[in-house]
Scaffold this motif. Structure first.
Motif, mmCIF file in Angstrom:
data_model
loop_
_atom_site.group_PDB
_atom_site.id
_atom_site.type_symbol
_atom_site.label_atom_id
_atom_site.label_comp_id
_atom_site.label_asym_id
_atom_site.label_seq_id
_atom_site.Cartn_x
_atom_site.Cartn_y
_atom_site.Cartn_z
ATOM 1 N N GLN A 25 -5.023 5.505 -0.266
ATOM 2 C CA GLN A 25 -4.339 4.704 0.207
ATOM 3 C C GLN A 25 -4.037 3.494 -1.196
ATOM 4 O OE1 GLN A 25 -3.915 2.362 3.430
ATOM 5 N NE2 GLN A 25 -2.997 4.275 4.745
ATOM 6 N N GLU A 58 0.560 5.870 -0.128
ATOM 7 C CA GLU A 58 -0.460 6.958 -0.260
ATOM 8 C C GLU A 58 -0.215 7.160 -1.341
ATOM 9 O OE1 GLU A 58 -1.456 7.937 2.997
ATOM 10 O OE2 GLU A 58 -1.442 9.870 3.175
ATOM 11 N N MET A 101 0.420 -1.412 0.050
ATOM 12 C CA MET A 101 0.185 0.114 0.250
ATOM 13 C C MET A 101 0.775 1.069 -0.105
ATOM 14 S SD MET A 101 -2.552 -1.405 0.557
ATOM 15 C CE MET A 101 -4.136 -0.451 0.056
ATOM 16 N N LEU A 122 1.102 4.410 6.330
ATOM 17 C CA LEU A 122 1.070 3.572 5.594
ATOM 18 C C LEU A 122 2.187 1.994 6.613
ATOM 19 C CD1 LEU A 122 2.463 5.074 1.982
ATOM 20 C CD2 LEU A 122 0.356 3.740 2.035
#
Lengths: 179, 234
Positions: B56, B51, B49, B77
């Protein structure tokens, strides 16, 4: 600083390997004893923890005595640190969780190879085994975790010196091992 | 050339590349488990993941777009990654001290890289089988994280479709394409790509246990953030 920092340590369902790793901080132990005093610990043979600043727990929770000792540590220690794979996730002791307790006891004391006079121990003084083995954080609140089997001495030293200096222990990825 | 911005670094990319491909080519490591450059992205592990413009997304299934502002190491994150990893550790049986894969295990190495100290979720200790029927491999489902790398490798590269994931949610598990469900009854072999792609200790070669001592294994010698960027992925 008034008086020495009081530290208690114990091994629940563990192999004392984490305690050996504590001893592996070697000559730094001499620096340590200037500022800390060991309370309940295999090093002192004191039977009960009382009013400690830091408690260090090795091993998983596998029997009723482990539960009692763990709760005593939580009650008596301001900061509780779990060290080693067994304390953190059950580790090797928790490998029995794939079998029923009856199967484990039968294999160990009745049906195992090479047993002389097989019988299940039933002395009332023996702690009762729990149905399953649990990580310590499933029984009490734990403040800090140190993984490893055992955690390296340098990691234990880092944790102790950070806590003694009033810092949050922080580790780099290179310091973290699960094995 | 089109470029994206990952934290402070500007990275050029080819149209059609995913964020993780562009990052990897530029030597920027984004932690991942189910992504592998040889196979179609799966997007299931949620470890990669990042951003993008405050949202996200998984870096392996999101195409790079010119001018994207990407953050990949924020506290939020890292926290998300750690929790995803903690769930994987809590729902399988991952006993690193007694695992032959330790030191060469991507799951272990990614979790250490992300600073995971322990899994604070309730451990499930699921009952899973170990299949030792194959002459050259052990299939230990205790450690499987359902990443489908073996499924994709066996189907797309080897053309054999030896593996599949059956069931859904908590019941999802790795199965073997044989009437008796045993790996030994398939044509799975040492030469298969699927034989060397498992990121955990689920598909383990027999006969080589502890030939490489702990401390001299792949991630002991070279950290994951250097190995799993472009051109180095095993």
């Amino acid at each position: 600083m008034k008086g020495k920092i009081k530290i208690a340590t114990t091994s629940l369902a563990g192999c004392f390997g984490c305690h050996m790793s504590i001893l592996d901080i070697d000559e730094r132990l001499i620096d340590l004893v200037d500022i800390v005093e060991f309370n309940r610990s295999p090093l002192t043979d004191i039977k009960h923890a009382s009013q400690c600043d830091i408690g260090i727990i090795e091993g998983a929770v596998a029997n009723s005595e482990n539960v009692e000792v763990l709760r005593e540590f939580r009650r008596e220690c301001k900061t509780l640190v779990a060290i080693g794979a067994c304390a953190l996730n059950g580790g090797v002791p928790a490998m029995r969780n794939h079998y029923s307790l009856t199967e484990c006891i039968k294999e160990s004391y009745l049906d195992g190879i090479g047993l002389d006079n097989p019988m299940v121990p039933n002395d009332p003084d023996l702690p009762k085994l729990l149905d399953k083995v649990h990580p310590v954080q499933e029984v009490v609140k734990i403040d800090y975790f140190l993984p490893g089997c055992p955690p390296p001495a340098d990691m234990i030293w880092k944790m102790l010196t950070d806590l003694l200096a009033g810092r949050e222990p922080v580790f780099t990825p290179q310091q973290i091992y699960y094995d | 050339m089109a470029s994206i911005q990952i934290d402070d670094k500007s990275i050029d990319f080819q149209p059609g590349q995913s964020i993780i491909q562009a990052a990897s080519n530029a030597g920027v490591y984004i932690p991942h488990l189910c992504y592998h450059p040889e196979f179609t992205a799966h997007g299931s592990c949620r470890v990669c993941m990042v951003e993008v413009n405050g949202r996200q997304v998984s870096a392996c299934t999101t195409e790079a777009q010119d001018g994207m502002q990407i953050s990949h190491m924020s506290d939020d994150l890292q926290q998300t990654r750690k929790q995803v990893l903690e769930m994987l550790f809590a729902e399988g049986n991952h006993v690193c001290p007694s695992c032959e894969k330790s030191g060469a295990c991507t799951l272990q190495s990614v979790a250490e890289y992300c600073g995971m100290l322990t899994a604070e979720f309730t451990f499930q200790y699921p009952q899973r089988e170990i299949d030792a029927s194959h002459e050259d491999f052990i299939l230990d489902k205790n450690r499987c994280i359902n990443c489908e790398l073996c499924v994709r490798a066996s189907r797309d590269i080897d053309g054999k479709s030896v593996f599949a994931i059956a069931g859904r949610g908590g019941q999802a598990q790795l199965i073997v394409n044989a009437v008796d469900g045993q790996l030994g009854s398939t044509d799975f072999s040492v030469q298969d790509r699927a034989a060397s792609v498992c990121p955990v200790g689920s598909i383990l070669p027999k006969h080589y246990g502890f030939v490489t001592p702990i401390g001299q294994r792949s991630f002991d010698l070279k950290p994951i953030e250097q190995q799993q960027v472009s051109g180095h992925e095993g």
